[in-house]
Design a protein around this motif. Structure first.
Motif, PDB file in Angstrom:
ATOM      1  N   ASP A  27      33.804 -25.798  19.158  1.00 36.12           N
ATOM      2  CA  ASP A  27      32.636 -25.118  18.631  1.00 36.12           C
ATOM      3  C   ASP A  27      33.075 -23.795  18.316  1.00 36.12           C
ATOM      4  O   ASP A  27      31.832 -22.876  18.164  1.00 36.12           O
ATOM      5  CB  ASP A  27      31.529 -25.436  19.806  1.00 36.12           C
ATOM      6  N   ARG A  28      34.168 -23.355  18.446  1.00 36.91           N
ATOM      7  CA  ARG A  28      34.629 -21.985  17.935  1.00 36.91           C
ATOM      8  C   ARG A  28      34.906 -21.924  16.299  1.00 36.91           C
ATOM      9  O   ARG A  28      35.233 -23.041  15.796  1.00 36.91           O
ATOM     10  CB  ARG A  28      35.750 -21.490  18.740  1.00 36.91           C
ATOM     11  N   TYR A  29      34.666 -20.714  15.829  1.00 37.81           N
ATOM     12  CA  TYR A  29      34.761 -20.863  14.393  1.00 37.81           C
ATOM     13  C   TYR A  29      36.267 -20.093  14.061  1.00 37.81           C
ATOM     14  O   TYR A  29      36.528 -19.057  14.651  1.00 37.81           O
ATOM     15  CB  TYR A  29      33.894 -20.045  13.636  1.00 37.81           C
ATOM     16  N   PHE A  30      37.015 -20.474  12.926  1.00 34.52           N
ATOM     17  CA  PHE A  30      38.086 -20.043  12.460  1.00 34.52           C
ATOM     18  C   PHE A  30      38.102 -19.830  10.927  1.00 34.52           C
ATOM     19  O   PHE A  30      37.241 -20.488  10.337  1.00 34.52           O
ATOM     20  CB  PHE A  30      39.387 -20.831  12.991  1.00 34.52           C
ATOM     21  N   ILE A  31      39.093 -19.162  10.401  1.00 31.11           N
ATOM     22  CA  ILE A  31      39.386 -19.090   9.041  1.00 31.11           C
ATOM     23  C   ILE A  31      40.799 -19.850   8.546  1.00 31.11           C
ATOM     24  O   ILE A  31      41.669 -19.706   9.503  1.00 31.11           O
ATOM     25  CB  ILE A  31      39.563 -17.820   8.433  1.00 31.11           C
ATOM     26  N   ILE A  32      40.808 -20.553   7.734  1.00 28.38           N
ATOM     27  CA  ILE A  32      42.012 -21.758   7.379  1.00 28.38           C
ATOM     28  C   ILE A  32      42.822 -20.628   6.837  1.00 28.38           C
ATOM     29  O   ILE A  32      42.600 -20.038   5.664  1.00 28.38           O
ATOM     30  CB  ILE A  32      41.601 -22.771   6.552  1.00 28.38           C
ATOM     31  N   LEU A  33      44.061 -20.742   7.352  1.00 31.20           N
ATOM     32  CA  LEU A  33      45.183 -19.953   6.526  1.00 31.20           C
ATOM     33  C   LEU A  33      46.232 -20.772   5.880  1.00 31.20           C
ATOM     34  O   LEU A  33      46.756 -20.217   4.844  1.00 31.20           O
ATOM     35  CB  LEU A  33      46.161 -19.290   7.893  1.00 31.20           C
ATOM     36  N   GLY A  34      46.240 -22.045   5.912  1.00 34.21           N
ATOM     37  CA  GLY A  34      47.159 -23.035   5.083  1.00 34.21           C
ATOM     38  C   GLY A  34      47.276 -24.314   5.759  1.00 34.21           C
ATOM     39  O   GLY A  34      46.478 -24.512   6.695  1.00 34.21           O
ATOM     40  N   GLU A  35      47.569 -25.163   4.981  1.00 27.31           N
ATOM     41  CA  GLU A  35      47.945 -26.578   5.539  1.00 27.31           C
ATOM     42  C   GLU A  35      49.145 -27.279   5.282  1.00 27.31           C
ATOM     43  O   GLU A  35      50.018 -26.745   4.550  1.00 27.31           O
ATOM     44  CB  GLU A  35      46.832 -27.533   4.995  1.00 27.31           C
TER      45      GLU A  35
ATOM     46  N   ARG B 282      37.909 -11.232  11.183  1.00 27.54           N
ATOM     47  CA  ARG B 282      36.766 -10.961  12.132  1.00 27.54           C
ATOM     48  C   ARG B 282      35.508 -10.603  11.669  1.00 27.54           C
ATOM     49  O   ARG B 282      34.352 -10.879  12.153  1.00 27.54           O
ATOM     50  CB  ARG B 282      37.338  -9.713  13.115  1.00 27.54           C
ATOM     51  N   CYS B 283      35.465  -9.741  10.601  1.00 31.04           N
ATOM     52  CA  CYS B 283      34.334  -9.185   9.717  1.00 31.04           C
ATOM     53  C   CYS B 283      33.497 -10.485   9.297  1.00 31.04           C
ATOM     54  O   CYS B 283      32.408 -10.851   9.381  1.00 31.04           O
ATOM     55  CB  CYS B 283      34.740  -8.330   8.702  1.00 31.04           C
ATOM     56  N   GLN B 284      34.162 -11.602   8.591  1.00 32.28           N
ATOM     57  CA  GLN B 284      33.624 -12.658   7.855  1.00 32.28           C
ATOM     58  C   GLN B 284      33.095 -13.563   9.080  1.00 32.28           C
ATOM     59  O   GLN B 284      32.093 -13.980   9.050  1.00 32.28           O
ATOM     60  CB  GLN B 284      34.558 -13.303   6.895  1.00 32.28           C
ATOM     61  N   LEU B 285      33.703 -13.948  10.158  1.00 34.41           N
ATOM     62  CA  LEU B 285      33.342 -14.785  11.370  1.00 34.41           C
ATOM     63  C   LEU B 285      32.198 -14.010  11.783  1.00 34.41           C
ATOM     64  O   LEU B 285      31.088 -14.616  12.271  1.00 34.41           O
ATOM     65  CB  LEU B 285      34.314 -14.900  12.223  1.00 34.41           C
ATOM     66  N   LYS B 286      31.993 -12.853  12.001  1.00 34.72           N
ATOM     67  CA  LYS B 286      30.754 -11.932  12.547  1.00 34.72           C
ATOM     68  C   LYS B 286      29.547 -12.376  11.775  1.00 34.72           C
ATOM     69  O   LYS B 286      28.572 -12.748  12.227  1.00 34.72           O
ATOM     70  CB  LYS B 286      31.195 -10.744  12.873  1.00 34.72           C
ATOM     71  N   LYS B 287      29.753 -12.302  10.491  1.00 38.47           N
ATOM     72  CA  LYS B 287      28.796 -12.773   9.516  1.00 38.47           C
ATOM     73  C   LYS B 287      28.307 -14.080   9.501  1.00 38.47           C
ATOM     74  O   LYS B 287      27.236 -14.379   9.400  1.00 38.47           O
ATOM     75  CB  LYS B 287      29.075 -12.294   8.098  1.00 38.47           C
ATOM     76  N   LEU B 288      29.294 -14.911   9.690  1.00 40.49           N
ATOM     77  CA  LEU B 288      29.032 -16.446   9.740  1.00 40.49           C
ATOM     78  C   LEU B 288      28.265 -16.751  11.071  1.00 40.49           C
ATOM     79  O   LEU B 288      27.389 -17.670  10.945  1.00 40.49           O
ATOM     80  CB  LEU B 288      30.186 -17.193   9.798  1.00 40.49           C
ATOM     81  N   VAL B 289      28.530 -16.150  12.194  1.00 43.73           N
ATOM     82  CA  VAL B 289      27.888 -16.534  13.529  1.00 43.73           C
ATOM     83  C   VAL B 289      26.455 -15.921  13.728  1.00 43.73           C
ATOM     84  O   VAL B 289      25.801 -16.780  13.952  1.00 43.73           O
ATOM     85  CB  VAL B 289      28.972 -15.927  14.520  1.00 43.73           C
ATOM     86  N   ARG B 290      26.328 -14.818  12.815  1.00 42.39           N
ATOM     87  CA  ARG B 290      24.826 -14.380  12.930  1.00 42.39           C
ATOM     88  C   ARG B 290      23.878 -15.335  12.202  1.00 42.39           C
ATOM     89  O   ARG B 290      22.850 -15.154  12.167  1.00 42.39           O
ATOM     90  CB  ARG B 290      25.116 -12.807  12.222  1.00 42.39           C
ATOM     91  N   ARG B 291      24.184 -15.872  11.218  1.00 43.00           N
ATOM     92  CA  ARG B 291      23.428 -16.817  10.295  1.00 43.00           C
ATOM     93  C   ARG B 291      22.559 -17.658  11.080  1.00 43.00           C
ATOM     94  O   ARG B 291      22.821 -18.395  11.954  1.00 43.00           O
ATOM     95  CB  ARG B 291      24.068 -17.434   9.212  1.00 43.00           C
TER      96      ARG B 291
END
Length: 80
Positions: free
Chosen positions: A18-26, A71-80
């Protein structure tokens, strides 16, 4: 499903469930994830694709992805 760099992803299994991350690559059946704090761009988390739920739209576009952007984008995402 495409796993584009910059897309947000939620962990579905493991100690980081249940934690959020940003994908860097695959790489094959794995993706590399960062959250900007405990998992930085320099030390990404490697996780199987079946253990994450990825979004279709990237939050971060363009060149290099930094920890501050993550960090900035994940903060925005979690606030939604």
């Amino acid at each position: 499903m495409s796993y584009e760099p910059g897309c947000p992803a939620r962990s579905l299994a493991g100690h980081d469930k249940d934690r959020y991350f940003i994908i860097l690559g695959e790489d094959g059946e794995y993706v590399f994830l960062a959250d900007g704090t405990s998992r930085t761009v320099a030390r990404p988390k490697r996780k199987k694709k079946k253990h994450i739920q990825a979004a279709h739209q990237p939050l971060i576009t363009g060149g290099v992805i930094t920890d501050d952007q993550i960090r900035c984008q994940l903060k925005k995402l979690v606030r939604r």
